[in-house]
Design an enzyme around this catalytic site. Structure first.
Site, mmCIF file in Angstrom:
data_model
loop_
_atom_site.group_PDB
_atom_site.id
_atom_site.type_symbol
_atom_site.label_atom_id
_atom_site.label_comp_id
_atom_site.label_asym_id
_atom_site.label_seq_id
_atom_site.Cartn_x
_atom_site.Cartn_y
_atom_site.Cartn_z
ATOM 1 N N ARG A 22 0.835 -1.202 0.000
ATOM 2 C CA ARG A 22 0.000 0.000 0.000
ATOM 3 C C ARG A 22 0.876 1.263 0.000
ATOM 4 O O ARG A 22 0.957 1.974 -0.989
ATOM 5 C CB ARG A 22 -0.933 -0.013 1.217
ATOM 6 C CG ARG A 22 -2.130 0.922 1.116
ATOM 7 C CD ARG A 22 -1.809 2.393 1.305
ATOM 8 N NE ARG A 22 -1.192 2.667 2.610
ATOM 9 C CZ ARG A 22 -0.696 3.851 2.933
ATOM 10 N NH1 ARG A 22 -0.728 4.866 2.075
ATOM 11 N NH2 ARG A 22 -0.117 4.030 4.102
ATOM 12 N N HIS A 216 10.544 6.923 8.464
ATOM 13 C CA HIS A 216 11.107 7.037 7.113
ATOM 14 C C HIS A 216 12.607 7.295 7.241
ATOM 15 O O HIS A 216 13.084 7.729 8.287
ATOM 16 C CB HIS A 216 10.422 8.180 6.362
ATOM 17 C CG HIS A 216 9.047 7.825 5.877
ATOM 18 N ND1 HIS A 216 8.426 8.481 4.839
ATOM 19 C CD2 HIS A 216 8.168 6.878 6.269
ATOM 20 C CE1 HIS A 216 7.235 7.951 4.626
ATOM 21 N NE2 HIS A 216 7.046 6.992 5.485
ATOM 22 N N CYS A 248 6.472 10.198 0.485
ATOM 23 C CA CYS A 248 5.297 10.995 0.805
ATOM 24 C C CYS A 248 5.276 12.183 -0.132
ATOM 25 O O CYS A 248 6.176 13.019 -0.100
ATOM 26 C CB CYS A 248 5.338 11.468 2.251
ATOM 27 S SG CYS A 248 3.918 12.505 2.635
HETATM 28 MG MG MG Z 1 5.281 5.688 4.981
#
Ligand code: MG
Length: 315
Positions: A22, A216, A248
């Site tokens: 995802r 991240h 992102c």
């Molecule tokens: Mg992420």
């Protein structure tokens, strides 16, 4: 730094929430064919990860890369002991998730209003109002619900977030009945010191097993943050992505998620009980790389295969 971890917490099995199907694929420009997604999820299911974020029920117009999540959920092998979850933004998405027999949904907000305005066109407060019937409906149907809090440490628009702000959002999600919380360092900018300040603030208000960290690796601190959270705070769940796939779009410069194989290797090497086979994860990272056309971001994928594996623990 407060002390939350104990010898007992360091003996708890560490759980990996694999988000590449995802969070990873959502940020790719190309559409990965449904059959390849199913193959990937089936391979991840056999690696020892506890949970796989397998899709998203956001409008296909907004995220065309995951428009086939209904089909994916219907076709994957559901391995006992693995939870398959999906992102759900609204009641229409919940209906689709229900029809696809999804066990766990995730709703997503952030600590920062500026970020939620860019990401989901709502303030944090508005997002919580929007999610309330979704959470209630999911709970009524016996689904588990996870609440994502992005920009839990740094925001690309507002800078450093005060831990109290993130704590406030977390408490509101828990009040709405969310089962577990994922704290996201969306920008990949948090240092272990930032992470300690956040965890010092939130840990007194949540059971550690209900908390997951979603880091991240933009500035190379992802693994350091994971080890800080496990060793110092007794956190035993981490969101990561094979090959570090992800990013992102609203966090300029943010590189991928923490790479699952690097997180697993570092935790195992530090003595954490974790039943994930990092070699199988590297295989999945290579599979993803063949689909996306760019190489895995992880360190472990660069190590000769014969030097990768540590014992796979039974936990
Ligand atoms: Mg992420």
């Amino acid at each position: 730094m407060l002390s939350f971890a104990t010898d007992e917490s360091r003996r708890l099995p560490v759980r990996i929430i694999e988000v590449s199907p995802r969070d990873g694929l959502q940020h790719e420009a190309l559409f990965v064919p449904t059959a390849r997604k199913i193959d990937l999820i089936n391979a991840l299911s056999r690696s020892g990860v506890t949970e796989i974020e397998a899709g998203s029920f956001i409008s296909p117009a907004a995220v065309p890369q995951l428009a086939d999540s209904d089909e994916v959920f219907r076709a994957i092998d559901r391995v006992p002991g693995v939870t398959y979850s999906a992102l759900v933004p609204n009641e229409r998405g919940l209906e689709r998730a229900r029809a696809a027999a999804v066990q766990k949904i995730a709703v997503f907000t952030a600590a920062s209003d500026s970020f939620t305005r860019h990401n989901i066109k709502a303030t944090v407060r508005e997002s919580l109002v929007r999610f309330t019937p979704v959470i209630q409906g999911a709970k009524r149907d016996g689904m588990l619900v996870r609440g994502y809090i992005s920009t839990a440490v740094w925001c690309p628009y507002e800078g450093r977030m005060a831990p109290q702000i993130t704590l406030d959002v977390m408490r509101r999600l828990l009040d709405l009945g969310v089962d577990d919380i994922s704290l996201g360092d969306t920008l990949g900018r948090a240092s272990p010191a930032d992470m300690r300040a956040l965890l010092d603030a939130v840990m007194p208000h949540i059971e550690p097993v209900r908390l997951s960290l979603h880091v991240h690796d933009t500035y190379g601190m992802a693994v350091a943050n994971v080890l800080t959270a496990w060793e110092g705070y007794g956190i035993t769940a981490f969101d990561c992505s094979a090959g570090g796939l992800g990013g992102c779009p609203y966090a300029p410069g943010a590189s991928g998620n923490a790479a699952t194989e690097d997180v697993v290797f570092a935790l195992k090497a530090s003595g954490a009980p974790i039943a994930v086979d990092e070699e199988l994860i590297v295989d999945c990272a290579r599979r993803l790389s063949a689909l996306t056309g760019h190489p895995p971001h992880s360190r472990l994928s660069q190590v000769p295969p014969s030097h990768i594996r540590q014992p796979v623990l039974k936990v």
